[in-house]
Design a protein around this motif. Structure first.
Motif, short mmCIF file in Angstrom:
data_model
loop_
_atom_site.label_atom_id
_atom_site.label_comp_id
_atom_site.label_asym_id
_atom_site.label_seq_id
_atom_site.Cartn_x
_atom_site.Cartn_y
_atom_site.Cartn_z
N CYS A 30 0.81 -1.21 0.00
CA CYS A 30 0.00 0.00 0.00
C CYS A 30 0.85 1.27 0.00
O CYS A 30 0.32 2.36 -0.12
N HIS A 31 2.15 1.16 0.16
CA HIS A 31 3.04 2.32 0.18
C HIS A 31 3.96 2.33 -1.04
O HIS A 31 4.34 1.28 -1.53
N ARG A 32 4.32 3.54 -1.47
CA ARG A 32 5.35 3.65 -2.50
C ARG A 32 6.67 3.22 -1.86
O ARG A 32 6.99 3.64 -0.75
N THR A 33 7.39 2.37 -2.54
CA THR A 33 8.63 1.83 -1.97
C THR A 33 9.79 1.98 -2.93
O THR A 33 9.61 2.20 -4.13
N TYR A 34 10.98 1.86 -2.37
CA TYR A 34 12.21 1.78 -3.15
C TYR A 34 12.73 0.35 -3.02
O TYR A 34 12.68 -0.24 -1.95
N SER A 35 13.24 -0.19 -4.14
CA SER A 35 13.78 -1.54 -4.16
C SER A 35 15.15 -1.54 -4.82
O SER A 35 15.49 -0.62 -5.56
N SER B 161 19.91 16.50 -5.05
CA SER B 161 19.82 16.70 -6.50
C SER B 161 21.18 17.11 -7.05
O SER B 161 21.91 17.87 -6.44
N GLY B 162 21.51 16.56 -8.19
CA GLY B 162 22.81 16.81 -8.80
C GLY B 162 23.87 15.83 -8.36
O GLY B 162 24.90 15.70 -8.98
N PHE B 163 23.62 15.11 -7.24
CA PHE B 163 24.59 14.14 -6.75
C PHE B 163 24.12 12.71 -6.95
O PHE B 163 24.81 11.76 -6.62
N PHE B 164 22.89 12.52 -7.45
CA PHE B 164 22.34 11.20 -7.78
C PHE B 164 22.30 10.26 -6.59
O PHE B 164 22.60 9.09 -6.69
N ARG B 165 21.89 10.80 -5.43
CA ARG B 165 21.75 9.97 -4.23
C ARG B 165 20.69 10.59 -3.33
O ARG B 165 20.41 11.77 -3.42
N ASP B 166 20.12 9.75 -2.46
CA ASP B 166 19.11 10.20 -1.51
C ASP B 166 19.53 9.86 -0.09
O ASP B 166 20.15 8.82 0.15
N LEU B 167 19.17 10.73 0.85
CA LEU B 167 19.40 10.48 2.26
C LEU B 167 18.14 9.85 2.83
O LEU B 167 17.03 10.39 2.69
N MET B 168 18.29 8.69 3.45
CA MET B 168 17.16 7.92 3.96
C MET B 168 17.29 7.74 5.47
O MET B 168 18.39 7.60 6.00
N ASN B 169 16.13 7.68 6.12
CA ASN B 169 16.10 7.52 7.57
C ASN B 169 16.30 6.06 7.99
O ASN B 169 17.03 5.79 8.93
N TYR B 170 15.64 5.13 7.30
CA TYR B 170 15.63 3.73 7.72
C TYR B 170 15.56 2.85 6.48
O TYR B 170 14.83 3.15 5.54
N LEU B 171 16.31 1.75 6.49
CA LEU B 171 16.30 0.79 5.38
C LEU B 171 16.09 -0.62 5.90
O LEU B 171 16.39 -0.92 7.06
N VAL B 172 15.59 -1.49 5.04
CA VAL B 172 15.49 -2.91 5.34
C VAL B 172 16.32 -3.67 4.30
O VAL B 172 16.66 -3.12 3.25
N ASN B 173 16.63 -4.90 4.61
CA ASN B 173 17.34 -5.80 3.69
C ASN B 173 18.72 -5.29 3.28
O ASN B 173 19.17 -5.54 2.16
N VAL B 174 19.39 -4.57 4.16
CA VAL B 174 20.75 -4.11 3.87
C VAL B 174 21.70 -4.58 4.96
O VAL B 174 21.31 -4.72 6.12
N GLY C 56 23.53 7.80 11.79
CA GLY C 56 22.55 6.72 11.76
C GLY C 56 21.69 6.70 10.51
O GLY C 56 20.85 5.82 10.36
N LYS C 57 21.89 7.66 9.61
CA LYS C 57 21.11 7.74 8.37
C LYS C 57 21.88 7.10 7.22
O LYS C 57 23.07 6.82 7.34
N PHE C 58 21.20 6.91 6.09
CA PHE C 58 21.76 6.17 4.96
C PHE C 58 21.74 7.00 3.68
O PHE C 58 20.78 7.73 3.43
N ILE C 59 22.76 6.84 2.87
CA ILE C 59 22.78 7.38 1.51
C ILE C 59 22.64 6.19 0.56
O ILE C 59 23.37 5.20 0.69
N ILE C 60 21.69 6.30 -0.36
CA ILE C 60 21.55 5.28 -1.42
C ILE C 60 21.82 5.97 -2.75
O ILE C 60 21.24 7.02 -3.05
N GLU C 61 22.70 5.37 -3.53
CA GLU C 61 22.96 5.86 -4.88
C GLU C 61 21.75 5.53 -5.75
O GLU C 61 21.27 4.38 -5.76
N LEU C 62 21.24 6.51 -6.47
CA LEU C 62 20.03 6.31 -7.27
C LEU C 62 20.20 5.24 -8.35
O LEU C 62 19.22 4.61 -8.74
N ALA C 63 21.42 5.02 -8.81
CA ALA C 63 21.67 4.01 -9.84
C ALA C 63 21.37 2.60 -9.35
O ALA C 63 21.25 1.68 -10.14
N HIS C 64 21.23 2.43 -8.02
CA HIS C 64 21.02 1.10 -7.46
C HIS C 64 19.62 0.88 -6.91
O HIS C 64 19.35 -0.15 -6.29
#
Length: 126
Positions: free
Chosen positions: A27-32, A51-64, A110-118
């Motif tokens: 029911c939620h938009r997700t990132y995979s 923006s311009g760096f092709f990455r997002d700062l995320m609060n919490y991740l699963v499966n990492v 405690g936060k995460f950076i995910i590269e948008l290419a992944h």
């Protein structure tokens, strides 16, 4: 001979399959993970888009999983960071901020950076 309902123990070990540790609700938009489609985060966990760096700062991740922390000089100063990887396919996805040495950067700890290419967007994105 009678058939057993449970396979012998040695067969269970040989047929262990890969499964995600966590599934996020549909029911939620997700990132995979773009490589294996393992769920990574709900859209609600997005803190900011770099923006311009092709990455997002995320609060919490699963499966990492998380590698060992090391000090790196980034654009925002010296940080102790640990590479993060997909638990399913082992692809390096980005990093986790373990410690920020600049007081203005402490919010990243405690936060995460995910590269948008992944990562890929799933469930209800337009």
């Amino acid at each position: 001979p009678e058939l057993s309902e449970e396979p012998p123990a040695e067969m269970v070990k040989m047929t262990k399959s890969k499964t995600f540790q966590a599934y996020l609700p549909n029911c939620h938009r997700t990132y995979s993970c773009i490589h294996c489609r393992a769920h990574l985060a709900n859209h609600d966990e997005l803190i900011s888009k770099a923006s311009g760096f092709f990455r997002d700062l995320m609060n919490y991740l699963v499966n990492v999983g998380c590698g060992p922390a090391e000090e790196r000089v980034l654009l925002t100063g010296l940080h102790a960071v640990a590479d993060i990887y997909c638990e399913n396919c082992k692809t390096t996805l980005g990093w986790k901020y373990e410690h920020a040495f600049e007081s203005s950067q402490k919010y990243k700890e405690g936060k995460f950076i995910i590269e948008l290419a992944h990562m890929i967007k799933d469930n209800g994105w337009e």
